[in-house]
Design a protein around this motif. Structure first.
Motif, PDB file in Angstrom:
ATOM      1  N   ASP A  51       0.906  -1.723   0.553  1.00 35.06           N
ATOM      2  CA  ASP A  51      -0.289  -0.490   0.117  1.00 35.06           C
ATOM      3  C   ASP A  51       1.060   1.005  -0.192  1.00 35.06           C
ATOM      4  OD1 ASP A  51      -2.587  -1.544  -0.147  1.00 35.06           O
ATOM      5  OD2 ASP A  51      -2.790  -0.707   2.184  1.00 35.06           O
ATOM      6  N   LEU A  52       1.833   0.854  -1.053  1.00 34.40           N
ATOM      7  CA  LEU A  52       3.065   2.250  -0.969  1.00 34.40           C
ATOM      8  C   LEU A  52       2.358   3.306  -1.431  1.00 34.40           C
ATOM      9  CD1 LEU A  52       6.364   0.472  -1.308  1.00 34.40           C
ATOM     10  CD2 LEU A  52       5.703   1.591   0.670  1.00 34.40           C
ATOM     11  N   GLY A  53       2.371   5.041  -0.728  1.00 28.13           N
ATOM     12  CA  GLY A  53       2.016   5.917  -1.611  1.00 28.13           C
ATOM     13  C   GLY A  53       2.776   6.527  -2.167  1.00 28.13           C
ATOM     14  N   ALA A  54       3.038   7.146  -3.143  1.00 30.75           N
ATOM     15  CA  ALA A  54       3.139   8.301  -3.930  1.00 30.75           C
ATOM     16  C   ALA A  54       4.672   8.658  -3.116  1.00 30.75           C
ATOM     17  CB  ALA A  54       2.734   9.360  -4.303  1.00 30.75           C
ATOM     18  N   GLY A  55       5.265   9.450  -2.301  1.00 25.83           N
ATOM     19  CA  GLY A  55       6.214   9.873  -1.473  1.00 25.83           C
ATOM     20  C   GLY A  55       7.100   8.359  -1.011  1.00 25.83           C
ATOM     21  N   SER A  56       6.607   7.430  -0.203  1.00 26.46           N
ATOM     22  CA  SER A  56       7.942   5.745  -0.064  1.00 26.46           C
ATOM     23  C   SER A  56       7.590   6.096  -1.879  1.00 26.46           C
ATOM     24  CB  SER A  56       6.348   4.927   0.396  1.00 26.46           C
ATOM     25  OG  SER A  56       6.496   5.842   1.601  1.00 26.46           O
ATOM     26  N   GLN A  57       6.821   5.728  -2.663  1.00 22.59           N
ATOM     27  CA  GLN A  57       7.426   5.183  -3.770  1.00 22.59           C
ATOM     28  C   GLN A  57       7.957   6.045  -4.416  1.00 22.59           C
ATOM     29  OE1 GLN A  57       3.560   5.179  -7.037  1.00 22.59           O
ATOM     30  NE2 GLN A  57       2.259   3.896  -4.724  1.00 22.59           N
ATOM     31  N   SER A  58       8.279   7.345  -4.504  1.00 23.32           N
ATOM     32  CA  SER A  58       9.697   8.113  -4.526  1.00 23.32           C
ATOM     33  C   SER A  58      11.061   7.836  -4.033  1.00 23.32           C
ATOM     34  CB  SER A  58       8.802   9.574  -4.412  1.00 23.32           C
ATOM     35  OG  SER A  58      10.548  10.672  -5.017  1.00 23.32           O
ATOM     36  N   ARG A  59      10.538   7.295  -2.836  1.00 27.64           N
ATOM     37  CA  ARG A  59      12.281   6.767  -2.318  1.00 27.64           C
ATOM     38  C   ARG A  59      12.473   5.580  -2.672  1.00 27.64           C
ATOM     39  NH1 ARG A  59      10.612   6.801   3.650  1.00 27.64           N
ATOM     40  NH2 ARG A  59      12.251   6.630   3.797  1.00 27.64           N
ATOM     41  N   LEU A  60      11.351   5.117  -2.949  1.00 32.11           N
ATOM     42  CA  LEU A  60      11.650   3.327  -3.562  1.00 32.11           C
ATOM     43  C   LEU A  60      11.918   3.614  -4.991  1.00 32.11           C
ATOM     44  CD1 LEU A  60      11.760   0.186  -3.748  1.00 32.11           C
ATOM     45  CD2 LEU A  60       8.630   0.739  -4.194  1.00 32.11           C
ATOM     46  N   LEU A  61      11.965   4.460  -5.496  1.00 29.60           N
ATOM     47  CA  LEU A  61      12.223   4.496  -7.232  1.00 29.60           C
ATOM     48  C   LEU A  61      13.991   5.243  -6.498  1.00 29.60           C
ATOM     49  CD1 LEU A  61      11.823   4.347 -10.113  1.00 29.60           C
ATOM     50  CD2 LEU A  61      10.659   7.259  -9.556  1.00 29.60           C
TER      51      LEU A  61
END
Length: 752
Positions: free
Chosen positions: A643-653
């Motif tokens: 359930d990652l949101g956009a903020g965590s997705q950015s850090r993951l990227l």
């Protein structure tokens, strides 16, 4: 009228067997209760014959007869439909057909319970590397578990045996037809063996789907028409040689038995063969019965010998289609003949009557109906007998005169190509498949339509009452048996997204190992999905976080899990982790960089990084890959984002994420997504675990992200449980509600 009086009790007995077939412990008691109730109904009808209305007395007699029929069916099923195979040390399997996964029967069970010999329906999910041949057997140790009324098997190191004499002779004939048709071009060459002897080994997934969606798949399922051709040809041939009636019957019966072995005794063949046998018996004794009575006796006899067919959709469709032809083909012809020439009216009435009676089962299996099926059958149907006759001749002469067989195959190719082209073109028409309500309401709606037509056609109040009871009995039996009816899936699926409502549960399997990522909210729904896909034990369970829609169903995995991997713990986590650990699961809290080898799969944690507060943005994101990637371009097979949101997705990227063939879209397709991450993943398919909700999931924006990255969004609220097979050709899709075996790139059901 006599036909209806026999059909009703047989339908009631069939419904009782179907309803109870998944409950072995109840079968003996139910048989005894049915016997007592039958005697009571018969006594009541007899004692009240002067006081009861004739309709009520007839209804009691029909009910008594139906309960009487149910007794031997239930006794025959006791220990056959459901018995303790999981306790056996060694099983012997016998292959009867060319299904995938392989349909087998269990002929022996050696263990603490001793030897049990009977026909027991089973599906071999994993077996020997060398394929079984029809009529061949395999003996060895197997893991077995019950899924509804069918046993699922995974077996290793099986000892294969050659087919018995009764089946060995047919193998060279089947292979000879395949060889004779191997050089035929296009889809007509693929279809010829299927139309002739039901051998679909060369039919491509695309053609199979086209035949299914246009209502032409029955042409490759050997049925009554094929048996009539064979029996009629043998009977008339013997008559031409001057044989007397008993000899003609024996010759026709021998030809029928040989034909059943040649085409393999699948459900529709068994039903058709039983009807033909009863018809031949009537000819031999000089006693002719009505067609509906013959069908009823055939159904009853088949279910006594093979009770597991009570929940077989194939057997039900075969029997219902035949019943539709018997009951409604002539009346429909009479109505249509008022506006059309009689020959054309007769051609239309056959598929229309069959479609009418099969629709309740068809919409239960696949919540769609085809409005082009009648037209497709009208165009393709007349060509089918030609292919059957010519293909059968080619099959019989192939071992002796290959050149003659090839010539016959070319002759049969012309009508076969016509049928295939009709299917492919009709599939493209706008009305080829239109949505229909899913089970149970769609089944009830279709049954109500059938009941209205049937009752309206009946000529008397008794006929209407019996007809209504007949349809009602069929609906009740189908509804009661529905949980035990196993739906098909891709035999070689690798990735599956379970339909668990508003939640997520993703399964990956490779080389006999299974990984489950999240478990939805409801243990029953997870358990159902695992059973449908033939998963008994989970080698690794990943709970991305502890929201109830991801971890609530974990209770279904207690005692069935080898390793539990989870994210940061919160107040809800303790009971879940403790219960799974008490069931024998090893536990591990995941961090980025952790990796595990499960079977041939490599599972790597991509998120979380460092110390992260529990919740959606601390979801465990994982990649799953296995060696020998058929899409070898540096991509992994699957990435699950929790359930990652956009903020965590950015850090993951920024931390690094591999390209992937398939992605499970984050947070059920919420709007909180990072487009750059999906472009980096570049997945061919985006799985969306979603159900009825008030959050607006999935959003059009999230679905467009998958599409703009070059993929197809596949939603469980539209497709039900989804299974994907991965091979050199890319991704192939099967869905619970649409039953497809096609390229996932076609985007079926994935549009927002």
């Amino acid at each position: 009228m006599r036909d209806l009086r026999l059909a009703l009790p047989v339908a009631l007995a069939w419904a009782a067997l179907a309803a109870l077939s998944a409950h072995a412990a109840l079968l003996s008691a139910a048989a005894a209760c049915a016997g007592i109730a039958a005697i009571a109904c018969l006594a009541l009808a007899h004692l009240g014959r002067r006081r009861l209305p004739s309709l009520a007395a007839d209804a009691l007699r029909s009910l008594a007869l139906g309960l009487g029929f149910a007794c031997p069916l239930l006794l025959a099923a006791d220990g056959v439909v459901a018995s303790g195979f999981e306790a056996c040390d060694e099983l012997t399997l016998l292959l009867l057909g060319q299904a995938a996964p392989t349909e087998v029967v269990i002929t022996g069970c050696t263990g603490e319970g001793g030897e049990r010999g009977a026909l027991r329906s089973a599906m071999l999910l994993r077996g020997p590397e060398a394929p079984l041949t029809i009529g061949g057997s395999a003996t060895g140790a197997c893991d077995a578990w019950l899924d509804g009324s069918r046993w699922l098997l995974t077996c290793a190191e099986l000892s294969l045996s050659e087919p018995a004499a009764w089946a060995a002779w047919a193998g060279p004939l089947r292979d000879g037809l395949l060889q004779a048709s191997a050089q035929l071009p296009g889809v007509g060459g693929e279809l010829l063996p299927g139309l002739s002897i039901g051998d679909e080994r060369r039919v491509s997934p695309q053609l199979r789907t086209a035949m299914l969606e246009t209502g032409l798949s029955h042409l490759t399922a050997v049925s009554g028409a094929n048996c009539v051709i064979v029996v009629g040809a043998a009977f008339q041939g013997a008559a031409a040689l001057g044989a007397r009636r008993p000899v003609r019957v024996l010759v026709a019966a021998g030809a029928l038995a040989a034909f059943v072995v040649l085409v393999t005794p699948e459900p529709s063949v068994v039903r058709a063969g039983a009807m033909a046998s009863i018809g031949l018996l009537g000819i031999a004794t000089g006693r002719r019965s009505g067609a509906l009575a013959v069908l009823s006796l055939a159904v009853l006899g088949v279910l006594v010998l093979q009770p597991h067919l009570a929940t077989s959709p194939g057997f039900a469709l075969s029997a219902l289609a035949t019943c539709g032809l018997i009951v409604h083909a002539r009346p429909i012809t009479a109505v249509l003949a008022r506006a059309l020439p009689t020959p054309i009216a007769a051609l239309i009435s056959v598929p229309l009557a069959a479609q009418l009676w099969c629709t309740p089962v068809l919409v239960g299996l696949d919540a769609r109906v085809s409005l082009v099926a009648v037209l497709a059958n009208l165009l393709a149907g007349p060509a089918a007998p030609v292919v059957t006759l010519v293909g059968l001749v080619a099959c019989l002469v192939a071992p002796l005169a290959p050149a003659v067989a090839i010539g016959c195959a070319w002759v049969g190719w012309i009508p076969a190509a016509w049928i295939a082209e009709v299917a492919m073109v009709a599939q493209q028409l706008p009305a080829a498949q239109i949505p229909w309500p899913g089970a149970p309401w769609g089944v009830l709606a279709a049954s109500a339509m059938l009941a209205l037509v049937t009752i309206g056609h009946a000529r008397s109040s008794l006929g209407r009452g019996i007809a209504a009871a007949l349809v009602l009995g069929a609906v009740v039996g189908l509804g009661a048996a529905w949980p035990g009816i196993r739906l098909g899936s891709l035999a070689d699926w690798r990735i599956a997204q379970c339909d668990v409502g508003q939640g997520s549960a993703t399964i990956v399997r490779h080389e006999g190992a299974t990984v489950l990522i999240d478990a939805g909210e409801d243990p029953a729904r997870v358990r159902r999905c695992l059973g449908m896909l033939g998963v008994q034990r989970v080698d690794m369970l990943v709970l991305t976080h502890f929201d109830v829609d991801h971890a609530g169903g974990a209770q279904a995995l207690v005692g069935r899990t080898g390793l539990l991997v989870y994210g940061p713990l919160d107040d809800r986590a303790g009971p879940v982790v403790d219960e799974l650990a008490a069931g024998g699961a090893a536990t591990h809290e995941a961090r980025r960089g952790d990796a595990w080898q499960v079977g041939g799969m490599r599972i790597e944690a991509l998120w979380p990084v460092g110390e992260t507060e529990p919740g959606n943005d601390a979801s465990v994101a994982v990649s799953v890959d296995w060696p020998g990637d058929p899409q070898a371009d540096g991509a992994v097979e699957l990435v699950v984002l929790g359930d990652l949101g956009a903020g965590s997705q950015s850090r993951l990227l920024r931390a690094g994420v591999p390209a992937a063939a398939v992605v499970v879209v984050a947070h059920h397709g919420s709007a909180d997504q990072l487009p750059a991450l999906y472009r980096r993943l570049g997945a061919s398919a985006g799985l969306v675990g979603v159900g009825e909700n008030d959050y607006g999931h999935p959003t059009d924006a999230a679905l467009r992200l998958v599409q703009e990255a070059g993929g197809v969004p596949l939603r469980t609220d539209v497709l039900g449980t989804i299974a994907l097979a991965v091979d050199e050709a890319g991704l192939r899709l099967w869905s619970e509600r649409m039953g497809l075996d096609a390229d996932a790139a076609d985007g079926v059901g994935g549009q927002p």
